[in-house]
Design an enzyme around this catalytic site. Structure first.
Site, PDB file in Angstrom:
ATOM      1  N   GLU A 168     -17.650   8.928 -42.161  1.00  0.00           N
ATOM      2  CA  GLU A 168     -18.652   8.846 -43.078  1.00  0.00           C
ATOM      3  C   GLU A 168     -19.864   7.721 -42.333  1.00  0.00           C
ATOM      4  O   GLU A 168     -20.836   8.173 -42.429  1.00  0.00           O
ATOM      5  CB  GLU A 168     -18.271   8.640 -44.529  1.00  0.00           C
ATOM      6  CG  GLU A 168     -19.472   8.794 -45.348  1.00  0.00           C
ATOM      7  CD  GLU A 168     -19.180   7.859 -46.822  1.00  0.00           C
ATOM      8  OE1 GLU A 168     -18.214   8.382 -47.396  1.00  0.00           O
ATOM      9  OE2 GLU A 168     -20.050   7.628 -47.451  1.00  0.00           O
ATOM     10  N   HIS A 196     -16.893  14.270 -44.953  1.00  0.00           N
ATOM     11  CA  HIS A 196     -17.396  13.167 -44.780  1.00  0.00           C
ATOM     12  C   HIS A 196     -18.823  13.051 -44.164  1.00  0.00           C
ATOM     13  O   HIS A 196     -19.404  12.045 -43.918  1.00  0.00           O
ATOM     14  CB  HIS A 196     -16.213  12.307 -43.805  1.00  0.00           C
ATOM     15  CG  HIS A 196     -15.171  12.714 -44.047  1.00  0.00           C
ATOM     16  ND1 HIS A 196     -14.248  13.702 -43.311  1.00  0.00           N
ATOM     17  CD2 HIS A 196     -14.121  12.173 -45.022  1.00  0.00           C
ATOM     18  CE1 HIS A 196     -13.080  13.634 -43.847  1.00  0.00           C
ATOM     19  NE2 HIS A 196     -13.082  12.832 -44.769  1.00  0.00           N
ATOM     20  N   SER A 241     -10.013   6.556 -46.839  1.00  0.00           N
ATOM     21  CA  SER A 241     -10.431   5.475 -47.427  1.00  0.00           C
ATOM     22  C   SER A 241     -10.204   5.167 -48.859  1.00  0.00           C
ATOM     23  O   SER A 241      -9.844   4.175 -49.293  1.00  0.00           O
ATOM     24  CB  SER A 241     -12.106   5.276 -47.047  1.00  0.00           C
ATOM     25  OG  SER A 241     -12.648   4.194 -47.634  1.00  0.00           O
TER      26      SER A 241
END
Ligand code: SF4
Length: 333
Positions: free
Chosen positions: A145, A93, A243
């Site tokens: 991220e 990430h 995600s």
């Protein structure tokens, strides 16, 4: 249609009802995830255990547990790691700039498994900043991220927006000198709406040619959009903290699939929902291994006479080389 069939009502073998499974392609592992997992595995085989990994290398419980069993030690922050010469790996990430700096200060042997497509966003943000632009990051608060991208630049250089409403409320220092970047694993459609709102309010805003959503996220959403209206239910294999996986479930629901569920493993399938259907879509997030897709198909095959058809909307052949220090004969396999 009834959704109330329980496990005890499942017909005996030989009388199983038919189930047409539409298997989404592409699904599962992307090139960034393969690279990150290979980085940990190769570090383990080359340097031996332990290998330290900051944050889950990719957001998948099965992957993390498998690597733990081989000697990877997962931590959330570097201060959990003792003085060591063992490799310290940063997850796919990406990390704020302060993390490699901390690692260097402690003389850690750091290996960066950040996906190159995330690094590309970091570089875009740096270029905008050098050109004096205030940056808007479209993404989800708290996702590693997003934390990593914001942490590429001094505090205040990047403002996170998560919705069209937040675009409306955004008060830039200089509306004529703005740029935007995005998280790589967002909903393509939601992001298009947010970008449109930014462009309407700030016509001069600079941005990437498309958006920064990666090829893997885009392709997995595209095939789900095609399959979702054709099936009664959809299983998305993956972890809830992923995600891109969460977005696949949302995309399935919005595309008209009446029942969509995200499951880590086959044992999480709710048979009160999936016990009496005739058609099913299956996909997997970019961090979910194919073995778990097979496990899910196997669980349905215990209850149904399953026929599987693959629906393909894109071919993928993306490959990212390993971190330089790990490249060599072994890495080239
Ligand atoms: S989902 Fe996209 S950005 Fe994330 S690791 Fe995979 S290829 Fe890279």
């Amino acid at each position: 249609m009834s959704w109330s069939m329980t496990a005890s009502e499942v017909p005996e073998t030989g009388q199983k009802p038919p189930l047409k499974v539409l298997l989404c392609s592409p699904r599962g592992f992307c090139a960034g995830v393969v690279r990150a997992i290979d980085t940990v595995e190769l570090a383990l085989s080359r340097y031996g255990a332990p290998v330290y990994v900051r944050h889950e290398i990719v957001h998948n419980r099965y992957v993390v547990e498998s690597l733990k069993a081989k000697g990877a030690v997962f931590v959330e922050e570097l201060d959990e790691i003792p003085e060591t010469g063992a490799p310290v790996i940063f997850s796919a990430h990406g990390v704020p700039k302060s993390i490699p700096a901390q690692a260097q200060k402690r003389n850690f042997f750091a290996l960066d498994a950040t996906c190159p497509l995330v690094t590309k966003v970091h570089r875009e943000a740096e270029i905008h900043h050098k050109r004096g632009r205030e940056i808007v990051l479209i993404g989800h608060a708290g996702h590693p991220e997003v934390v990593g991208t914001i942490g590429q630049l001094p505090e205040g250089a990047i403002t996170l927006v998560q919705s069209v409403d937040e675009v409306t409320a955004f008060a830039p220092r200089d509306p004529a000198n703005l740029a935007y970047v995005t998280q790589t694993t967002l909903s393509v459609d939601d992001t298009a709406d947010i970008v449109a709102a930014l462009k309407t309010r700030f016509p001069q805003i600079h941005g990437p040619h498309k958006e920064d959503i990666c090829y893997a996220t885009t392709n997995r959403q595209e095939v789900v959009k095609k399959v979702a209206p054709m099936v009664e239910a959809m299983v998305v294999v993956g972890s809830p903290n992923s995600s891109n996986t969460q977005r696949l479930k949302e995309v399935a629901e919005r595309a008209g699939c009446p029942r969509a569920a995200l499951v880590n493993r086959a044992q999480e399938i709710d048979w009160s929902v999936f016990g009496s259907i005739a058609s099913l879509g299956i996909t997997a997030g970019a961090s979910a291994p194919e073995v778990l897709v097979e496990e899910v198909i196997g669980a349905f095959a215990e209850r149904y006479t399953v026929s599987v058809e693959t629906v393909t909307t894109a071919d993928e052949n993306m490959f990212f080389p390993l971190p330089r220090v790990l490249r060599g004969n072994e890495a080239a396999e």
